[in-house]
Design a protein around this motif. Structure first.
Motif, PDB file in Angstrom:
ATOM      1  N   VAL A  30       0.867  -1.175   0.000  1.00 57.59           N
ATOM      2  CA  VAL A  30       0.000   0.000   0.000  1.00 57.59           C
ATOM      3  C   VAL A  30       0.904   1.225   0.000  1.00 57.59           C
ATOM      4  O   VAL A  30       1.740   1.385   0.896  1.00 57.59           O
ATOM      5  CB  VAL A  30      -0.927   0.032   1.236  1.00 57.59           C
ATOM      6  N   ALA A  62      -8.010   3.985  -3.812  1.00 53.79           N
ATOM      7  CA  ALA A  62      -8.847   3.205  -2.896  1.00 53.79           C
ATOM      8  C   ALA A  62      -9.905   4.084  -2.238  1.00 53.79           C
ATOM      9  O   ALA A  62     -11.070   3.684  -2.093  1.00 53.79           O
ATOM     10  CB  ALA A  62      -7.972   2.531  -1.839  1.00 53.79           C
ATOM     11  N   CYS A  64      -3.495   4.765  -2.186  1.00 53.04           N
ATOM     12  CA  CYS A  64      -4.506   5.173  -1.201  1.00 53.04           C
ATOM     13  C   CYS A  64      -5.574   6.087  -1.792  1.00 53.04           C
ATOM     14  O   CYS A  64      -6.737   6.021  -1.395  1.00 53.04           O
ATOM     15  CB  CYS A  64      -3.827   5.861  -0.017  1.00 53.04           C
ATOM     16  N   ALA A 106      -8.973   2.846   3.647  1.00 55.30           N
ATOM     17  CA  ALA A 106      -9.473   2.373   2.352  1.00 55.30           C
ATOM     18  C   ALA A 106      -8.428   1.510   1.654  1.00 55.30           C
ATOM     19  O   ALA A 106      -8.750   0.460   1.073  1.00 55.30           O
ATOM     20  CB  ALA A 106      -9.852   3.566   1.478  1.00 55.30           C
ATOM     21  N   GLY A 107      -7.164   1.930   1.713  1.00 54.25           N
ATOM     22  CA  GLY A 107      -6.093   1.141   1.116  1.00 54.25           C
ATOM     23  C   GLY A 107      -5.913  -0.196   1.803  1.00 54.25           C
ATOM     24  O   GLY A 107      -5.660  -1.220   1.151  1.00 54.25           O
ATOM     25  N   ILE A 145      -1.512  -1.035  -4.002  1.00 53.58           N
ATOM     26  CA  ILE A 145      -2.704  -0.221  -3.804  1.00 53.58           C
ATOM     27  C   ILE A 145      -2.297   1.234  -3.606  1.00 53.58           C
ATOM     28  O   ILE A 145      -1.449   1.537  -2.763  1.00 53.58           O
ATOM     29  CB  ILE A 145      -3.496  -0.694  -2.557  1.00 53.58           C
ATOM     30  N   GLN A 152      -8.637  -2.618   0.625  1.00 50.25           N
ATOM     31  CA  GLN A 152      -8.370  -3.124  -0.725  1.00 50.25           C
ATOM     32  C   GLN A 152      -7.215  -4.116  -0.735  1.00 50.25           C
ATOM     33  O   GLN A 152      -7.230  -5.094  -1.490  1.00 50.25           O
ATOM     34  CB  GLN A 152      -8.076  -1.961  -1.669  1.00 50.25           C
TER      35      GLN A 152
END
Length: 213
Positions: free
Chosen positions: A73, A99, A96, A203-204, A94, A207
């Motif tokens: 991430v 995401a 951020c 959020a990251g 990912i 995911q």
């Protein structure tokens, strides 16, 4: 087997890295997935300009190559170097901001972003264009505070609240915090606003868990 997810703060601010670690810690799944959070010692003090963005990428990639993980991430809401890290590691990477935007669009048709500085808006706009999500942006409001001020537990809160309210007035049905340095203010802003507030580190993390499931 417990899967390691490496969360990388591409700037060198230790306090910012600590805030990111606190934001993702609730998503640890003991025995299944573990989040380790690190900063990049050779990175910029903050990512406020395109020069900072480009400066951050080589040491970010080098750190990812040294630190094996099941997923990565990139904990900056300008999403620097995610393609380069993906190419170097062959693992899920990912961003951020991406995401957080997906999280916002799951809650509302239109969202707003509280940007770190004015220059952040263009970098984030380009990410939205690459996602085909620019139509969902109601407005973006820049705080234009330094990282030390942003990380203070009290100093930025009046500005954050004012920016959040302006975004809601502009039609945002969700608000994205546009810098990982804002993570410590998420609960405050969520309580104060009548719309969902999306914290990008969280959020990251979500995911990343999906990516290694």
């Amino acid at each position: 087997m417990e899967r390691r997810i490496l969360v990388i703060n591409p700037n060198r601010d230790a306090a910012c890295t600590a805030g990111i670690a606190a934001a993702v810690r609730p998503y640890d799944l003991p025995g299944r997935a573990r989040f380790d959070t690190v900063g990049v010692a050779e990175g910029p003090a903050a990512i406020a300009s395109w020069q900072d963005w480009y400066q951050a990428v080589p040491p970010l990639v080098a750190l990812a190559e040294r630190e094996p993980a099941e997923a990565y991430v990139v904990a900056c809401v300008s999403d620097p170097g995610i393609e380069a890290v993906r190419e170097a590691t062959g693992r899920p990477v990912i961003g951020c901001f991406r995401a957080a935007v997906l999280g916002a669009l799951a809650r509302a048709d239109r969202f707003g972003v509280i940007a770190f500085v004015e220059a952040s808006k263009e970098r984030q706009r380009r990410v939205l264009l690459s996602m085909g999500a620019e139509h969902g942006l109601a407005a973006s409001e820049a705080l234009n505070l330094g990282m030390a001020q942003l990380l203070d537990p009290e100093i930025p809160r009046a500005a954050l609240l004012a920016a959040g309210r302006r975004l809601v007035e502009a039609g945002a049905g969700a608000v994205v915090l546009g810098c990982t340095g804002m993570a410590g203010h998420h609960a405050f802003l969520q309580e104060a606003l009548d719309v969902p507030v999306i914290e990008p580190c969280a959020a990251g993390a979500v995911q990343a868990l999906l990516a290694v499931a």
